[in-house]
Write a protein that holds these residues in place. Sequence first.
Motif, short mmCIF file in Angstrom:
data_model
loop_
_atom_site.label_atom_id
_atom_site.label_comp_id
_atom_site.label_asym_id
_atom_site.label_seq_id
_atom_site.Cartn_x
_atom_site.Cartn_y
_atom_site.Cartn_z
N THR A 13 0.83 -1.20 0.00
CA THR A 13 0.00 0.00 0.00
C THR A 13 0.87 1.25 0.00
OG1 THR A 13 -1.81 -1.12 1.16
CG2 THR A 13 -1.76 1.29 1.28
N ILE A 14 1.93 1.24 0.80
CA ILE A 14 2.85 2.38 0.85
C ILE A 14 3.53 2.57 -0.51
CG2 ILE A 14 4.93 3.31 1.93
CD1 ILE A 14 4.14 1.73 4.47
N ARG A 15 3.94 1.47 -1.11
CA ARG A 15 4.56 1.54 -2.44
C ARG A 15 3.60 2.14 -3.46
NH1 ARG A 15 5.31 -4.14 -4.97
NH2 ARG A 15 3.04 -3.84 -5.12
N GLN A 16 2.36 1.67 -3.44
CA GLN A 16 1.38 2.12 -4.44
C GLN A 16 0.97 3.57 -4.26
OE1 GLN A 16 2.34 -0.63 -6.19
NE2 GLN A 16 0.40 -0.13 -7.20
N ALA A 17 1.22 4.14 -3.08
CA ALA A 17 0.89 5.55 -2.85
C ALA A 17 1.66 6.45 -3.82
CB ALA A 17 1.21 5.95 -1.42
N ARG A 18 2.84 5.99 -4.27
CA ARG A 18 3.64 6.75 -5.23
C ARG A 18 3.82 6.00 -6.55
NH1 ARG A 18 6.90 11.10 -3.59
NH2 ARG A 18 5.71 12.29 -2.06
N LEU A 19 3.21 4.81 -6.66
CA LEU A 19 3.33 3.99 -7.87
C LEU A 19 4.80 3.81 -8.25
CD1 LEU A 19 0.38 5.41 -10.00
CD2 LEU A 19 0.40 3.35 -8.59
N THR A 20 5.60 3.48 -7.24
CA THR A 20 7.03 3.29 -7.46
C THR A 20 7.41 1.84 -7.18
OG1 THR A 20 9.21 4.13 -6.83
CG2 THR A 20 7.55 4.04 -5.09
N ASP A 21 8.67 1.58 -6.90
CA ASP A 21 9.11 0.20 -6.71
C ASP A 21 9.54 -0.09 -5.28
OD1 ASP A 21 11.40 1.68 -6.66
OD2 ASP A 21 12.46 0.55 -8.21
N GLU A 22 9.29 0.84 -4.36
CA GLU A 22 9.65 0.60 -2.97
C GLU A 22 8.60 1.17 -2.02
OE1 GLU A 22 13.44 2.43 -2.32
OE2 GLU A 22 12.66 4.46 -2.58
N PRO A 23 8.46 0.56 -0.85
CA PRO A 23 9.18 -0.62 -0.36
C PRO A 23 8.69 -1.89 -1.06
CG PRO A 23 7.50 0.00 1.22
CD PRO A 23 7.50 1.07 0.16
N ASP A 24 9.59 -2.84 -1.21
CA ASP A 24 9.28 -4.10 -1.85
C ASP A 24 8.76 -5.08 -0.80
OD1 ASP A 24 9.32 -6.63 -3.10
OD2 ASP A 24 10.92 -6.00 -4.45
N ARG A 54 3.14 -9.73 -9.76
CA ARG A 54 4.58 -9.91 -9.62
C ARG A 54 4.96 -10.20 -8.18
NH1 ARG A 54 8.71 -7.17 -7.62
NH2 ARG A 54 10.82 -7.53 -8.49
N ASP A 55 4.35 -9.47 -7.24
CA ASP A 55 4.63 -9.71 -5.82
C ASP A 55 4.40 -11.18 -5.46
OD1 ASP A 55 5.18 -7.00 -5.29
OD2 ASP A 55 3.05 -6.58 -4.93
N VAL A 56 3.28 -11.70 -5.92
CA VAL A 56 2.92 -13.08 -5.58
C VAL A 56 3.95 -14.06 -6.15
CG1 VAL A 56 1.18 -14.88 -5.84
CG2 VAL A 56 0.47 -12.54 -5.35
N ARG A 57 4.37 -13.81 -7.39
CA ARG A 57 5.36 -14.70 -8.00
C ARG A 57 6.70 -14.63 -7.26
NH1 ARG A 57 3.19 -12.43 -12.75
NH2 ARG A 57 5.05 -11.11 -12.99
N VAL A 58 7.13 -13.42 -6.94
CA VAL A 58 8.41 -13.25 -6.24
C VAL A 58 8.35 -13.87 -4.84
CG1 VAL A 58 10.00 -11.55 -5.26
CG2 VAL A 58 9.08 -11.21 -7.55
N LEU A 59 7.26 -13.65 -4.14
CA LEU A 59 7.13 -14.19 -2.79
C LEU A 59 7.09 -15.72 -2.81
CD1 LEU A 59 4.59 -11.60 -1.41
CD2 LEU A 59 6.92 -11.96 -0.56
N LYS A 60 6.45 -16.28 -3.81
CA LYS A 60 6.44 -17.74 -3.94
C LYS A 60 7.86 -18.28 -4.05
CE LYS A 60 5.59 -22.03 -5.04
NZ LYS A 60 5.24 -23.03 -4.01
N GLU A 61 8.72 -17.56 -4.75
CA GLU A 61 10.09 -18.02 -4.97
C GLU A 61 11.02 -17.70 -3.81
OE1 GLU A 61 11.08 -19.88 -7.49
OE2 GLU A 61 9.01 -19.87 -8.20
N THR A 62 10.67 -16.73 -2.98
CA THR A 62 11.61 -16.27 -1.94
C THR A 62 11.19 -16.57 -0.51
OG1 THR A 62 10.57 -14.06 -1.98
CG2 THR A 62 12.48 -14.40 -3.40
N VAL A 63 9.91 -16.72 -0.25
CA VAL A 63 9.48 -17.01 1.12
C VAL A 63 9.91 -18.42 1.51
CG1 VAL A 63 7.45 -17.42 2.58
CG2 VAL A 63 7.55 -15.39 1.12
N ALA A 64 10.66 -18.51 2.60
CA ALA A 64 11.16 -19.81 3.04
C ALA A 64 10.21 -20.47 4.03
CB ALA A 64 12.53 -19.63 3.69
N SER A 65 9.31 -19.69 4.61
CA SER A 65 8.33 -20.22 5.55
C SER A 65 7.03 -20.50 4.81
CB SER A 65 8.12 -19.22 6.70
OG SER A 65 7.69 -17.97 6.18
#
Length: 238
Positions: A13-24, A54-65
Motif C-alpha cells: 500500500t505504501i509503495r502504491q501511494a507513489r506507484l514506485t518500486d519501494e518498499p518491496d 509480480r509480488d505473488v510470484r516473487v514471494l512464492k520463490e523467496t518465502v522460506a516459511s
Amino acid sequence: MALLNVNIDHVATIRQARLTDEPDPAWAAMQCELAGANGITVHLRQDRRHINDRDVRVLKETVASKFNLEMCMADEMVKIAEDIVPDQVTLVPEKRRELTTEGGLDCVKTKEQLAKVTKRLQKKGILVSAFIAPEESQILAAADCGCEAVELHTGMYANAVKDKKVESTLNDLRDAYDIAVTSGLVVHAGHGLTYRNIEPVTAIQGLCEFNIGHSIVSRAVIVGMRQATEEMIKLLTR
C-alpha cells in the motif's frame, strides 16, 4: 504455541501511494522471517490495489516459511493460485469499494462454488482455508466443502468496546473453535488484531495461527519490520 503469519499487504500500500518500486514486499517478508514469523500472508485483490501479480510470484520463490495467499473465489484468482501454488490459500469475500475485508465468506450461500474451488486447489496440493464468521453454520459448511482449515474472523472482538461485549465475542470464538475442531478443521484467527488486544485471544487454547498485518506494518514504520514482528511474537508466546 500460537504462531504468527504476517500479512504484508500494507507494505505494498505504501509503495502504491507513489506507484514506485519501494518498499518491496519481498524485503519485508525476509525481515519477518528473520524475526521468527511462521509465515507470510498476502491478499491478491481483483483490483490489485496493493499486492500485485509480480509480488505473488516473487514471494512464492523467496518465502522460506509458509506462504498463504488470500483471495476471492473468482475464476481469474483460482487460475493464478493453480499456477503459483502457494502453500495455503485462504478464501475470502471481496467487495470493490471496501477498505478491507468486511466480513467472513458466506460458506452456506456459496457452498456449491466453494466445494468446486476447494477441490481444484487441493488437486494442486494447496491447503485450503476459509475466512469465516465464528458461527456454527459457516464452520459446518466449510467442513462439508472439504476445507482443511478455517480462519475465524476476529473483527467483532476487535471492535468491541464494552467489557460485556468483549467477553461475549471471546466466548463466540471459543465456541467456534470447539465446533471447528470437532468437525476436523485446523483453526486460525485474524482481523483487527493489534498489540493491545491480542492477548485475550491467544488465551483460547488450541488456536494455532494468527494472521496479523496492519498493526505490525504500522509499528514497523516506527521501529522497523523485524522488531515489530518480534514484539508481536513475544505477545503470542507469553
